[in-house]
Motif scaffolding. Structure first.
Motif, PDB file in Angstrom:
ATOM      1  N   GLY A 168      30.264   1.069  11.103  1.00 55.24           N
ATOM      2  CA  GLY A 168      30.131  -0.091  10.226  1.00 55.24           C
ATOM      3  C   GLY A 168      28.735  -0.674  10.257  1.00 55.24           C
ATOM      4  N   ILE A 169      28.148  -0.761  11.437  1.00 56.14           N
ATOM      5  CA  ILE A 169      26.798  -1.319  11.547  1.00 56.14           C
ATOM      6  C   ILE A 169      25.776  -0.378  10.923  1.00 56.14           C
ATOM      7  CG2 ILE A 169      24.980  -1.901  13.218  1.00 56.14           C
ATOM      8  CD1 ILE A 169      27.102  -3.293  14.868  1.00 56.14           C
ATOM      9  N   ARG A 170      25.943   0.915  11.118  1.00 57.09           N
ATOM     10  CA  ARG A 170      25.057   1.879  10.454  1.00 57.09           C
ATOM     11  C   ARG A 170      25.125   1.716   8.941  1.00 57.09           C
ATOM     12  NH1 ARG A 170      26.685   6.925  14.019  1.00 57.09           N
ATOM     13  NH2 ARG A 170      24.922   7.056  15.463  1.00 57.09           N
ATOM     14  N   ASP A 171      26.339   1.567   8.416  1.00 55.40           N
ATOM     15  CA  ASP A 171      26.520   1.438   6.978  1.00 55.40           C
ATOM     16  C   ASP A 171      25.855   0.169   6.459  1.00 55.40           C
ATOM     17  OD1 ASP A 171      27.785   2.416   4.493  1.00 55.40           O
ATOM     18  OD2 ASP A 171      28.993   0.600   4.654  1.00 55.40           O
ATOM     19  N   VAL A 172      26.021  -0.931   7.185  1.00 56.76           N
ATOM     20  CA  VAL A 172      25.373  -2.185   6.792  1.00 56.76           C
ATOM     21  C   VAL A 172      23.862  -2.003   6.702  1.00 56.76           C
ATOM     22  CG1 VAL A 172      24.781  -4.508   7.581  1.00 56.76           C
ATOM     23  CG2 VAL A 172      27.146  -3.742   7.675  1.00 56.76           C
ATOM     24  N   LEU A 173      23.282  -1.456   7.761  1.00 58.30           N
ATOM     25  CA  LEU A 173      21.826  -1.354   7.836  1.00 58.30           C
ATOM     26  C   LEU A 173      21.260  -0.374   6.821  1.00 58.30           C
ATOM     27  CD1 LEU A 173      21.293  -1.506  11.712  1.00 58.30           C
ATOM     28  CD2 LEU A 173      21.109  -3.356  10.030  1.00 58.30           C
ATOM     29  N   SER A 174      22.046   0.632   6.455  1.00 57.66           N
ATOM     30  CA  SER A 174      21.559   1.604   5.475  1.00 57.66           C
ATOM     31  C   SER A 174      21.356   0.980   4.098  1.00 57.66           C
ATOM     32  CB  SER A 174      22.534   2.782   5.366  1.00 57.66           C
ATOM     33  OG  SER A 174      23.743   2.395   4.727  1.00 57.66           O
ATOM     34  N   GLY A 175      22.034  -0.135   3.849  1.00 57.24           N
ATOM     35  CA  GLY A 175      21.920  -0.791   2.552  1.00 57.24           C
ATOM     36  C   GLY A 175      21.001  -1.993   2.549  1.00 57.24           C
ATOM     37  N   MET A 176      20.273  -2.205   3.652  1.00 61.18           N
ATOM     38  CA  MET A 176      19.372  -3.352   3.749  1.00 61.18           C
ATOM     39  C   MET A 176      17.931  -2.900   3.900  1.00 61.18           C
ATOM     40  SD  MET A 176      21.233  -6.137   6.205  1.00 61.18           S
ATOM     41  CE  MET A 176      22.696  -7.014   5.672  1.00 61.18           C
ATOM     42  N   ASP A 177      17.020  -3.792   3.548  1.00 57.02           N
ATOM     43  CA  ASP A 177      15.603  -3.547   3.796  1.00 57.02           C
ATOM     44  C   ASP A 177      15.414  -3.323   5.295  1.00 57.02           C
ATOM     45  OD1 ASP A 177      12.812  -3.904   4.368  1.00 57.02           O
ATOM     46  OD2 ASP A 177      12.587  -4.932   2.451  1.00 57.02           O
ATOM     47  N   ARG A 178      14.809  -2.235   5.645  1.00 58.99           N
ATOM     48  CA  ARG A 178      14.698  -1.874   7.057  1.00 58.99           C
ATOM     49  C   ARG A 178      13.810  -2.818   7.852  1.00 58.99           C
ATOM     50  NH1 ARG A 178      12.860   4.008   7.027  1.00 58.99           N
ATOM     51  NH2 ARG A 178      12.184   3.728   9.170  1.00 58.99           N
ATOM     52  N   ASP A 179      12.988  -3.623   7.165  1.00 58.51           N
ATOM     53  CA  ASP A 179      12.081  -4.543   7.849  1.00 58.51           C
ATOM     54  C   ASP A 179      12.722  -5.893   8.171  1.00 58.51           C
ATOM     55  OD1 ASP A 179      10.045  -2.643   7.655  1.00 58.51           O
ATOM     56  OD2 ASP A 179       9.386  -3.393   5.710  1.00 58.51           O
ATOM     57  N   MET A 190       0.847  -1.187   0.000  1.00 58.14           N
ATOM     58  CA  MET A 190       0.000   0.000   0.000  1.00 58.14           C
ATOM     59  C   MET A 190       0.886   1.241   0.000  1.00 58.14           C
ATOM     60  SD  MET A 190      -2.771   1.279   2.867  1.00 58.14           S
ATOM     61  CE  MET A 190      -3.664  -0.257   2.731  1.00 58.14           C
ATOM     62  N   ALA A 191       0.582   2.195  -0.880  1.00 62.23           N
ATOM     63  CA  ALA A 191       1.373   3.416  -0.961  1.00 62.23           C
ATOM     64  C   ALA A 191       1.264   4.192   0.341  1.00 62.23           C
ATOM     65  CB  ALA A 191       0.884   4.265  -2.131  1.00 62.23           C
ATOM     66  N   GLY A 192       2.386   4.682   0.798  1.00 60.18           N
ATOM     67  CA  GLY A 192       2.384   5.490   2.015  1.00 60.18           C
ATOM     68  C   GLY A 192       2.345   4.679   3.291  1.00 60.18           C
ATOM     69  N   ARG A 193       2.402   3.352   3.183  1.00 60.51           N
ATOM     70  CA  ARG A 193       2.370   2.511   4.385  1.00 60.51           C
ATOM     71  C   ARG A 193       3.586   2.805   5.267  1.00 60.51           C
ATOM     72  NH1 ARG A 193       4.495  -2.511   5.870  1.00 60.51           N
ATOM     73  NH2 ARG A 193       5.490  -2.756   3.826  1.00 60.51           N
ATOM     74  N   LEU A 194       3.345   2.962   6.543  1.00 63.86           N
ATOM     75  CA  LEU A 194       4.425   3.211   7.494  1.00 63.86           C
ATOM     76  C   LEU A 194       5.278   1.966   7.619  1.00 63.86           C
ATOM     77  CD1 LEU A 194       5.725   5.047   9.627  1.00 63.86           C
ATOM     78  CD2 LEU A 194       4.188   4.008  11.312  1.00 63.86           C
ATOM     79  N   ARG A 195       6.593   2.127   7.411  1.00 61.55           N
ATOM     80  CA  ARG A 195       7.522   1.014   7.546  1.00 61.55           C
ATOM     81  C   ARG A 195       8.271   1.168   8.865  1.00 61.55           C
ATOM     82  NH1 ARG A 195      11.094   0.004   2.599  1.00 61.55           N
ATOM     83  NH2 ARG A 195      10.917  -2.137   3.314  1.00 61.55           N
ATOM     84  N   VAL A 196       8.195   0.161   9.682  1.00 70.23           N
ATOM     85  CA  VAL A 196       8.745   0.224  11.033  1.00 70.23           C
ATOM     86  C   VAL A 196      10.167  -0.339  11.041  1.00 70.23           C
ATOM     87  CG1 VAL A 196       8.442  -0.539  13.400  1.00 70.23           C
ATOM     88  CG2 VAL A 196       6.435  -0.012  11.996  1.00 70.23           C
ATOM     89  N   MET A 197      11.073   0.412  11.650  1.00 67.70           N
ATOM     90  CA  MET A 197      12.431  -0.109  11.825  1.00 67.70           C
ATOM     91  C   MET A 197      12.354  -1.331  12.733  1.00 67.70           C
ATOM     92  SD  MET A 197      14.783   1.699  10.253  1.00 67.70           S
ATOM     93  CE  MET A 197      16.334   1.840  11.141  1.00 67.70           C
ATOM     94  N   THR A 198      13.038  -2.363  12.361  1.00 65.96           N
ATOM     95  CA  THR A 198      12.966  -3.592  13.134  1.00 65.96           C
ATOM     96  C   THR A 198      14.254  -3.810  13.925  1.00 65.96           C
ATOM     97  OG1 THR A 198      12.323  -5.924  13.018  1.00 65.96           O
ATOM     98  CG2 THR A 198      13.787  -5.107  11.286  1.00 65.96           C
ATOM     99  N   TRP A 199      14.472  -5.013  14.391  1.00 68.89           N
ATOM    100  CA  TRP A 199      15.499  -5.280  15.374  1.00 68.89           C
ATOM    101  C   TRP A 199      16.699  -6.037  14.802  1.00 68.89           C
ATOM    102  CZ3 TRP A 199      15.949 -10.565  15.666  1.00 68.89           C
ATOM    103  CH2 TRP A 199      14.828 -11.312  15.290  1.00 68.89           C
ATOM    104  N   CYS A 200      17.749  -6.051  15.609  1.00 78.77           N
ATOM    105  CA  CYS A 200      18.981  -6.783  15.305  1.00 78.77           C
ATOM    106  C   CYS A 200      19.385  -7.585  16.535  1.00 78.77           C
ATOM    107  CB  CYS A 200      20.127  -5.822  14.975  1.00 78.77           C
ATOM    108  SG  CYS A 200      19.838  -4.747  13.570  1.00 78.77           S
TER     109      CYS A 200
END
Length: 199
Positions: A131-142, A1-11
């Motif tokens: 390094g971890i920030r960089d990894v996560l920036s290139g991955m699907d946040r979900d 759905m367009a505009g759906r809120l995407r929630v940052m998930t966990w590690c």
């Protein structure tokens, strides 16, 4: 759905368990001992394992071997990052346990000092968090992500996530421990207290 809120998930940050200590081999090349292999295999049965969407490991052998237990069981990609290694201790190389503990105490207590030529704790923390920030920036946040790494590195990350000064008070008591954190804590530093859980 367009505009759906995407929630940052966990590690999950998981440290390698017991290693085969060999003073004649550079520490980053040490592999897991039979006990370490047994405990790494056991970790793949933890409740979070079935939800992991990617595994990211330090380039050190013991962390890679830990990661293999997960990627061998789960159909997920493996990413290796050289900047997620343990604090650089190459200036001293292998130290007997008692001497190592004394230097490690100073490493945490004097984060702006290069203790006996070791990488400074504050520099190691900046490297690991970056390094971890960089990894996560290139991955699907979900996607939940598993990081396999090291005790001091994980402790430095934990201190950052909690917004606390660097301290060995937050160090794990034994290799093969883990904690869970929310991805957005990397930027907000407003997370709850964290603690190590033993495999």
């Amino acid at each position: 759905m367009a505009g759906r809120l995407r929630v940052m998930t966990w590690c999950i940050y998981l440290t390698h368990p017991e290693v085969a200590i060999d003073p004649s081999v550079p520490v980053p090349e040490w592999g897991l001992s039979p006990l370490g292999q047994e405990r790494a295999a056991k970790a793949t049965d933890l409740p979070f394992a079935k939800e992991i969407g990617a595994v990211v490991t330090s380039a050190e052998t013991k962390a890679i071997e830990t990661a293999w237990f997960f990627t061998g069981k789960l159909d997920v990609p493996l990413h290796t990052r050289k900047d997620l290694h343990e604090n650089d201790r190459s200036a001293t190389g292998f130290l007997p346990p008692d001497e190592f503990e004394q230097v490690a105490n100073r490493f945490f207590a004097e984060p702006q000092t290069s203790v006996r030529g070791w990488e400074r704790a504050e520099d190691a923390q900046n490297r690991i968090v970056g390094g971890i920030r960089d990894v996560l920036s290139g991955m699907d946040r979900d996607i939940p992500v598993l990081f396999t790494g090291h005790g001091a590195a994980g402790t430095l990350l934990m201190c950052h996530l909690m917004g606390r000064p660097i301290s060995r008070a937050y160090d794990q008591k034994r290799g093969g421990c883990w904690y869970r954190f929310e991805k957005d804590w990397l930027s907000t530093q407003t997370g709850s207290d964290l603690s190590w859980i033993e495999v």
